[in-house]
Design an enzyme around this catalytic site. Structure first.
Site, PDB file in Angstrom:
ATOM      1  N   TYR A  80       0.856  -1.169   0.000  1.00 39.39           N
ATOM      2  CA  TYR A  80       0.000   0.000   0.000  1.00 39.39           C
ATOM      3  C   TYR A  80       0.898   1.226   0.000  1.00 39.39           C
ATOM      4  CZ  TYR A  80      -3.591   2.913   2.499  1.00 39.39           C
ATOM      5  OH  TYR A  80      -4.489   3.843   2.930  1.00 39.39           O
ATOM      6  N   TYR A 137      -9.388  -4.997   9.039  1.00 40.20           N
ATOM      7  CA  TYR A 137      -8.101  -4.408   9.400  1.00 40.20           C
ATOM      8  C   TYR A 137      -8.265  -3.200  10.315  1.00 40.20           C
ATOM      9  CZ  TYR A 137      -3.642  -2.032   9.031  1.00 40.20           C
ATOM     10  OH  TYR A 137      -2.475  -1.401   9.342  1.00 40.20           O
ATOM     11  N   HIS A 138      -9.144  -2.293   9.904  1.00 39.83           N
ATOM     12  CA  HIS A 138      -9.269  -1.044  10.660  1.00 39.83           C
ATOM     13  C   HIS A 138      -9.917  -1.258  12.017  1.00 39.83           C
ATOM     14  CE1 HIS A 138      -9.354  -0.455   6.323  1.00 39.83           C
ATOM     15  NE2 HIS A 138      -8.469   0.469   6.576  1.00 39.83           N
ATOM     16  N   LYS A 196      -9.651  16.534  17.717  1.00 43.95           N
ATOM     17  CA  LYS A 196      -9.134  15.953  16.479  1.00 43.95           C
ATOM     18  C   LYS A 196      -9.231  17.059  15.439  1.00 43.95           C
ATOM     19  CE  LYS A 196      -8.342  12.496  15.279  1.00 43.95           C
ATOM     20  NZ  LYS A 196      -7.068  11.747  15.288  1.00 43.95           N
ATOM     21  N   ASP A 231      -8.398  13.990   9.560  1.00 46.54           N
ATOM     22  CA  ASP A 231      -7.980  12.683  10.049  1.00 46.54           C
ATOM     23  C   ASP A 231      -9.050  12.090  10.962  1.00 46.54           C
ATOM     24  OD1 ASP A 231      -6.733  10.593  11.347  1.00 46.54           O
ATOM     25  OD2 ASP A 231      -5.569  11.913  12.642  1.00 46.54           O
ATOM     26  N   HIS A 240      -8.986   8.944  12.415  1.00 46.62           N
ATOM     27  CA  HIS A 240      -8.575   7.883  13.348  1.00 46.62           C
ATOM     28  C   HIS A 240      -8.729   8.391  14.769  1.00 46.62           C
ATOM     29  CE1 HIS A 240      -6.399   6.585   9.687  1.00 46.62           C
ATOM     30  NE2 HIS A 240      -6.812   5.405  10.119  1.00 46.62           N
TER      31      HIS A 240
END
Ligand SMILES: Nc1nc2c(ncn2[C@@H]2O[C@H](COP(=O)(O)OP(=O)(O)O)[C@@H](O)[C@H]2O)c(=O)[nH]1
Ligand SMILES: [Mg+2]
Lengths: 327, 715
Positions: free
Chosen positions: B78, B232-233, B588, B592, B594
Site C-alpha cells: 500500500y 483491518y481497521h 481531532k 484525520d 482515526h
C-alpha cells in the site's frame, strides 16, 4: 458598596471569555472563589429574571443535544441569542467526567449568536449541576435568551430542572411499544411539552403512534395542559412547530400567572438552599464547631445519638440540652 | 470414550509434580483469546471441519487446491506519496523490484471528497497518501503502468464514486478495456462508520452508493472486486480477533444482501466481494482467525444466499500486518514484528499481503524501510520453503480448536447484529463502536500496567536511541502543484458541459439512476473529486459522526494500583487548589478520522478524575479554540495520526491567543517525528506524547504543568 467585580463589565458586554471565566468562578469549590462569586452575582442578578429558560430532559440517547442544535438554530434565526447549559450525567463519583453533548451541536457551536457550556452533574441525582442556577443568571446577564438546560432527570428531591426553568420539555422516542405505560409518572407531571424525537427512517411510524397514544392519554389526564410534538432532530422536521409551541406555551403560562408563580417558588427554594449551604459552610469554617461536629459524628455513626439531635446540639446547644433531657 | 490415562490426565500429573500446583492452565493472548496451556487429541472432539481439503467448501484449508505451491500470494504494498508524480515513480520502482500488484493510498482530503485547493483541507493535502482531485492526477499516478496487466487496489470509501470513476476514465484513455481491469476498490463504508470515520454521507445513501458500485462493476468489470470488506481497521481501532472477525463477516453479509436486493444474481454479487484482515502479533490466533473466517463465511453464505456456484462460498482476502503493533521506540524491532505477522498471514492462507515498513509508527515509509518491508515477503516466498506445502498447520490440535472456537464466537456476534436489524442499524445504535472502544481501552490498560510487554516501550527500553531518517512531506509544495494542476483542469474543460453533468448527477442522487455511471461521465468531462462529491452532498447531506468513549475501564484495571493512586492524589491536590477538576478538551483537527487514541486517552483521563470534553471529528483550529474558550479548559490535547499537526497546531495556538485564551496549554499526542516535536515545542506546545504513551504518564505530565501544586502530604 464594594468595588465592581472585574468580570461584571465583560459579562454584561456579552464577552465570551468573561462569561466563561465567570461560570468557572461560580462553579468553583474554593472558599475565596465563592465570596467573589457572590459579589459577581450581587451585581448581575438584579437585571435578570426575564429570559426564557427551557429545561430539556429525557433518557440518554433520545436526542436531546441533537434537538437543541436544531431548536437553537431556529431560535437564532428568529433573532435570539441562544445559551445552552448541558449537564452531563457521566460524571464519576470521585470527580471526572466525559462531556460529549457539544459534539452534537455542530451548528450552534460555531454560531456567533450562541454559547454552550457543559458541566458535570457532580453526582447530584436530580440531574443538575450544583451551580446551574448561578450559571443561568450569568448567561442571561450576558444577553442570552432563550437559555436551554439539558439534563437527564426531572426527579424530585435534589435540584432538578423544574426548579430552574420556566418550562420543561421531556424528550422521548417511540418504537418499543410500551413507552406510554412505562413512562415515569414524575416525568409526565412535570412536562409542559412532550417531544417525540426520531420520527424518521424505519421507526417513524412507531414514533408517530406512540406520540398519538400519549397525546390522548394526557388529554384525558389533564385536558388542554400538555402538548405532544413529533420531530426529527436529525432531519430537522417539526422543529419550527416545536419552537412555535414553546413560545405559545410560554405565553399561556404568562397569561395564566403560572409562570410568575413558578418563578416565585423557584426563588424561595433557592433561598432555602442557599441558607442550608451557608449554615454548613459557616459550621465547617468555625474550628470550634468543626471539632465539636467531628466528636458528635462518632456518636452518630455508632447509632448512639440521633442525627437531628446532634445537629441541634451543635448549633443550638441551649435548646438541645433541654430536649435531650426529656427524651 | 476417554480413557482414565488419556493424554491430558497424564500431562496434568506431570504438571503437578513439575510446578507443585503453582500453574495457571489458561491464559489470554494479545488478541484477547482465552487459551489453554496444552491441547491434545481430545480438543478435536466436536470439530467438524477436519476432513475438508483445500479448494473445497468450506475452504477452511484454503481457497485453492494448490495454494502457494503453484502461485505464491500477491505481494501488494500500500503506498501513496503526496504527489501523483512521486507515487508513479514509486510504483514503477516497486514493480521492477518484484511487486505484483499496486495498492493506492490516498490523502485525507481525497477520502473526504475535497479538492486539494479547498481551504478546509490545507493542512492535510498530500499527507498519508497521494492527492487525486481529477482524472489528470489519476493519469499521472498510472503513467506508463499497463492497467491491463497490473492489478490495482485502491483504498477508497467515502469518495468512492469520483475516485473509481477517475480510475475507469484513466483506463479508457490508456486504451484499456474495462473487462481487462483487475483489482479491488475498498468501498467498505460500514466500517468507516464503525471505526475509521472517513465517510462523507449518512449511512443510508452511503449504502446505496456501495450497491451502485457493485452493480456497475458486476456488469462491466468482471475481473474487478467491487468491495473489500475490511476488518483491518477494526483491529487497528482496538478490536479483539473475535470482534474483528464477527463484525467483518456481518458487514459482508450486509453488502451481499444489498446487492441481492438490487436484483443482482447472488453468485455474481458474492464473486465480486473480497476481504481484508489485519494480522497482529497473536501468532496462532491470527492464523486461526483467517481459517475461521473462511469456514464461517462459507457456512453463513450457504445458509443465507444458497448460491449455485460452490466458489461463491469462498472467502478471498488480502492481509496487512498490524500498524498498531509497531512502535516508535527502537523502530528496527518492527522488522521482527512485521515478519512474524507476515508469517501468520501466510500460514493462514491469505491471497495477498502488505507488510508494513518499520518506520511507519513515525511517518510515511522511506525508500529503505519500504524495501525491507517488500523483502520480508520475498524472503518468505523464496528462502523458507514454507509455500511448498498447503495449509501446513492443519491437524494441529491447538490451531484446529482455535479455528473452531473463533468461528463459533464470531457467529454469535453475527447473530447479535442480525437480531438488531442488521449492521446499519447496529451501527446506528453504536453497538459495535462501543464494544471496540471498550476492547481498545482494556488493551491499553493492560499495556500501561505492563501486563502485556511491548519491547522497547514498557520493557527493555533503549536510552537515547538515535532518530531514524524519515520522509518529510513538504505540504506547501504539494499544495502548490496540486492547485496549479486543478486550475489548468478547470480552465481547459467545457464548463457548461461539466455543470450540466454535475446537475444530472445531483438529480440522479435524488432519483435512482446508477451514480457510478453518472460520475464517470462527469469525471470524463473533467469535473473534480470535490465537485462530484459536492453534487452528491447536495442531495444526501454530509454526515457528522460523533466520537464516543467508554468510562470505567481504566479505574477498574488499576484498582488498588499504587502508581494510579499517586496520580489520583496529585489530581486531588490540583483540583483542590483550582476549585474544580482539571479540564481538558481532546481535539481531532483536520480531516484525520482515526480516533482510537483520542478515545482511549479521553477514557483514561476521565477515569482519573479529569473533566474531559471530547471535540467532534474534523474540527477546525478556530472551532477548537472557541470550544476551549467556552468550556474554560486548562488544556487542549490534540490527537494527530496523519501528519497535519505542523499546520493545524500553530493555527490553534494563534486562534487561542486571538480569543484571549492564550493561557490554555496545548499538548499534542500521536505520530510525531523528532523534528516535528521540536518545531511544535518551539511554537509553544507544552508537551508532546508518542503513540501509545501510558495514560498515567500523560496525566502526570499534564498535572505537573500546573504551577505551584503543593507537595504530597502538605495538603
Ligand atoms: N434517527 C434519528 N437519530 C437521532 C435523532 N436525533 C438524535 N439522533 C441520534 O441519537 C443519538 C443520540 O443523540 P444525542 O443528541 O446525543 O442524545 P442525548 O443523549 O439525548 O443528548 C445520536 O446518534 C444522534 O445522531 C433523530 O431525530 N433521528
Ligand atoms: Mg446529550
Amino acid at each position: 458598596m464594594s468595588a465592581r467585580h472585574p468580570l461584571v463589565a465583560g459579562v454584561r458586554a456579552g464577552d465570551r471569555r468573561a462569561l466563561s471565566r465567570a461560570i468557572t468562578l461560580v462553579e468553583s469549590r474554593r472558599g475565596d472563589d465563592s465570596e467573589q462569586a457572590a459579589a459577581l452575582l450581587a451585581e448581575l442578578y438584579p437585571a435578570t429574571g426575564r429570559a426564557l429558560r427551557v429545561g430539556v430532559t429525557g433518557a440518554p440517547g433520545v436526542g436531546k443535544s441533537t434537538l437543541l442544535d436544531a431548536l437553537g438554530m431556529q431560535a437564532v434565526a428568529a433573532g435570539g441569542r441562544v445559551g445552552v447549559l448541558s449537564i452531563d450525567p457521566s460524571s464519576q463519583l470521585r470527580g471526572g467526567s466525559l462531556l460529549g453533548d457539544r459534539v452534537r451541536m455542530a451548528r450552534l457551536s460555531s454560531s456567533d449568536a450562541a454559547f454552550i457550556r457543559a458541566s458535570p452533574s457532580g453526582g447530584a441525582s436530580g440531574g443538575l449541576g450544583p451551580r446551574t442556577r448561578e450559571a443561568l443568571v450569568l448567561l442571561e446577564a450576558a444577553g442570552f435568551d432563550p437559555i436551554f438546560v439539558e439534563s437527564v432527570g426531572v426527579g424530585q428531591g435534589e435540584l432538578a430542572v423544574t426548579e430552574v426553568c420556566d418550562l420543561v420539555m421531556v424528550v422521548q422516542i417511540g418504537g418499543a411499544g410500551d413507552e406510554v405505560q412505562g413512562m415515569k409518572r414524575g416525568l409526565l407531571e412535570h412536562a409542559d411539552l412532550v417531544v417525540f424525537n426520531k420520527a424518521d427512517g424505519p421507526q417513524a411510524a412507531a414514533t408517530e403512534r406512540a406520540a398519538r397514544e400519549l397525546a390522548s392519554l394526557l388529554e384525558w389526564m389533564r385536558p388542554g395542559q400538555s402538548r405532544v410534538e413529533l420531530v426529527s432532530a436529525l432531519e430537522g422536521r417539526g422543529i419550527d412547530g416545536l419552537y412555535r409551541a414553546l413560545l405559545e406555551e410560554r405565553a399561556r403560562l404568562t397569561e395564566s400567572g403560572e409562570l410568575r408563580e413558578r418563578r416565585r417558588a423557584q426563588r424561595r427554594s433557592w433561598l432555602s438552599q442557599a441558607l442550608e449551604e451557608l449554615v454548613i459552610a459557616r459550621q465547617s469554617r468555625d474550628p470550634e464547631l468543626d471539632r465539636a461536629r467531628r466528636e458528635l459524628e462518632r456518636a452518630v455513626e455508632e447509632g448512639e445519638l440521633a442525627p437531628p439531635l446532634a445537629a441541634r446540639q451543635l448549633l443550638e446547644p441551649d435548646k438541645a440540652s433541654s430536649t435531650s433531657g426529656g427524651a | 470414550m476417554t480413557q482414565p490415562d488419556d493424554a491430558e490426565t497424564r500431562w496434568r500429573a506431570l504438571v503437578q509434580s513439575e510446578t507443585r500446583g503453582r500453574f495457571a492452565d489458561t491464559a489470554r493472548t494479545p488478541a484477547g483469546l482465552e487459551v489453554k496451556a496444552l491441547y491434545t487429541a481430545q480438543d478435536l472432539e466436536g470439530v467438524a471441519h477436519l476432513d475438508s481439503v483445500p479448494g473445497e467448501a468450506p475452504f477452511v484449508r484454503g481457497v485453492r487446491a494448490t495454494m502457494y505451491a503453484t502461485r505464491p500470494w500477491t505481494l501488494r504494498q500500500y503506498a501513496g506519496f503526496s504527489t501523483p508524480e512521486e507515487t508513479n515513480a514509486f510504483f514503477r520502482r516497486a514493480l521492477k523490484a518484484g511487486q505484483r500488484g499496486l495498492s493506492v493510498a490516498f490523502d485525507l482530503p481525497t477520502h473526504r471528497g475535497y479538492d486539494s485547493d479547498d481551504p478546509r483541507v490545507k493542512g492535510d493535502v498530500g499527507k498519508a497518501g497521494v492527492a487525486v482531485s481529477s482524472v489528470e492526477d489519476m493519469k499521472l499516478v498510472f503513467d506508463g503502468i499497463p492497467l491491463a496487466e497490473v492489478s490495482v487496489s485502491m483504498t477508497m470509501n467515502g469518495a468512492v464514486l469520483p475516485v473509481l470513476a477517475a480510475f475507469i476514465v484513466t483506463a479508457e484513455e490508456q486504451g484499456v478495456g474495462l473487462e481487462q481491469l483487475s483489482g479491488t476498490i475498498q468501498n467498505d463504508i460500514l466500517k468507516e462508520f464503525m471505526v475509521r470515520n472517513t465517510f462523507i454521507y449518512p449511512p443510508e445513501p452511503s449504502m446505496r452508493i456501495v450497491a451502485d458500485v457493485m452493480e456497475l462493476v458486476s456488469q462491466k468489470l468482471p475481473r474487478y472486486n467491487s468491495i473489500s470488506i475490511s476488518g483491518y481497521h477494526m483491529q487497528e481501532a482496538g478490536a479483539s480477533a473475535e470482534l474483528e472477525l464477527g463484525y467483518t463477516l456481518a458487514d459482508g453479509l450486509a453488502y451481499a444482501s444489498a446487492g441481492v436486493a438490487r436484483g443482482l444474481d447472488p453468485d455474481a454479487v458474492l464473486g465480486t466481494l473480497s476481504f481484508f484482515f489485519g494480522v497482529g502479533l497473536d501468532f496462532f490466533g491470527e492464523i486461526a482467525k483467517l481459517r475461521a473466517a473462511r469456514l464461517l463465511w462459507a457456512e453463513l453464505v450457504k445458509e443465507r444466499f444458497a448460491p449455485k456456484n460452490p466458489r461463491s462460498l469462498s472467502l478471498r482476502t488480502h492481509c496487512q500486518t498490524s500498524g498498531v503493533s509497531l512502535t516508535a521506540q527502537d523502530p528496527l524491532n518492527n522488522v521482527v514484528r512485521t515478519t512474524l505477522e507476515a508469517l501468520s498471514a501466510v500460514l493462514g492462507g491469505t491471497q495477498s499481503l502488505h507488510t508494513n515498513a518499520y518506520d511507519e509508527a513515525l511517518a510515511l515509509p522511506g525508500e529503505r524501510s519500504a524495501r525491507v518491508a517488500r523483502n520480508t515477503q520475498l524472503i518468505l516466498q523464496h528462502e523458507t520453503g514454507i509455500p511448498k506445502v498447503v495449509d501446513p498447520l492443519a491437524g494441529s490440535y491447538y490451531v484446529e480448536r482455535l479455528t473452531h472456537d473463533l468461528a463459533a464466537s464470531a457467529r454469535q456476534l453475527v447473530l447479535e447484529v442480525e437480531a438488531h436489524g442488521g449492521m446499519t442499524r447496529a451501527i446506528e445504535q453504536r453497538i459495535p463502536q462501543r464494544r471496540i472502544a471498550q476492547a481498545a481501552a482494556e488493551r491499553q490498560a493492560r499495556i500501561d500496567r505492563s501486563e502485556e510487554l511491548v519491547i522497547g516501550v514498557n520493557a527493555f527500553r533503549v536510552p537515547d536511541e538515535p532518530e531514524p531518517e524519515l520522509l518529510v512531506v513538504d505540504t506547501a509544495r504539494v499544495l502548490e502543484a496540486q492547485s496549479a494542476r486543478l486550475a489548468r483542469v478547470r480552465k481547459n474543460r467545457d464548463e457548461n458541459r461539466v455543470q450540466a453533468l454535475l446537475a444530472a448527477l445531483e438529480a440522479g442522487a435524488r432519483g435512482s439512476e446508477n451514480l457510478l455511471t453518472l460520475s464517470i461521465e462527469a469525471m470524463r468531462a473533467r469535473a473534480t473529486v470535490g465537485e462530484v462529491s459536492l453534487a452528491l452532498e447536495r442531495a444526501f447531506g454530509r454526515h457528522n459522526e460523533v466520537s464516543m468513549a467508554t468510562t470505567g475501564v481504566f479505574s477498574k484495571a488499576y484498582a488498588g494500583d499504587a502508581e494510579w493512586s499517586a496520580v489520583v492524589e496529585l489530581l486531588r491536590r490540583v483540583s483542590e487548589r483550582e476549585g474544580r477538576q482539571p479540564r481538558i478538551l481532546i481535539a481531532k483537527l483536520g480531516q484525520d478520522g482515526h480516533d482510537r487514541g483520542a478515545k482511549v486517552v479521553a477514557a483514561g483521563l476521565s477515569d482519573l478524575g479529569f473533566d474531559v470534553e471530547l471535540g467532534p471529528l474534523f474540527q477546525s483550529p478556530e472551532q477548537a479554540a472557541r470550544h476551549a474558550l467556552e468550556s474554560d479548559v486548562h488544556f487542549v490535547g490534540v490527537s494527530t495520526q496523519a501528519g497535519a499537526h505542523l499546520v493545524l497546531v500553530p493555527e490553534l495556538l494563534d486562534e487561542l491567543r486571538k480569543l484571549g485564551a492564550g493561557g490554555v496549554r496545548v499538548v499534542v499526542g500521536g505520530i510525531i517525528s523528532a523534528p516535528d516535536r521540536a518545531a511544535l515545542e518551539a511554537r509553544g506546545v507544552s508537551a508532546v506524547f508518542g503513540p501509545g504513551a501510558p495514560i498515567l504518564e500523560i496525566a502526570r505530565q499534564l498535572l505537573e504543568l500546573f504551577e505551584g501544586v503543593p507537595e504530597a502530604g502538605s495538603a
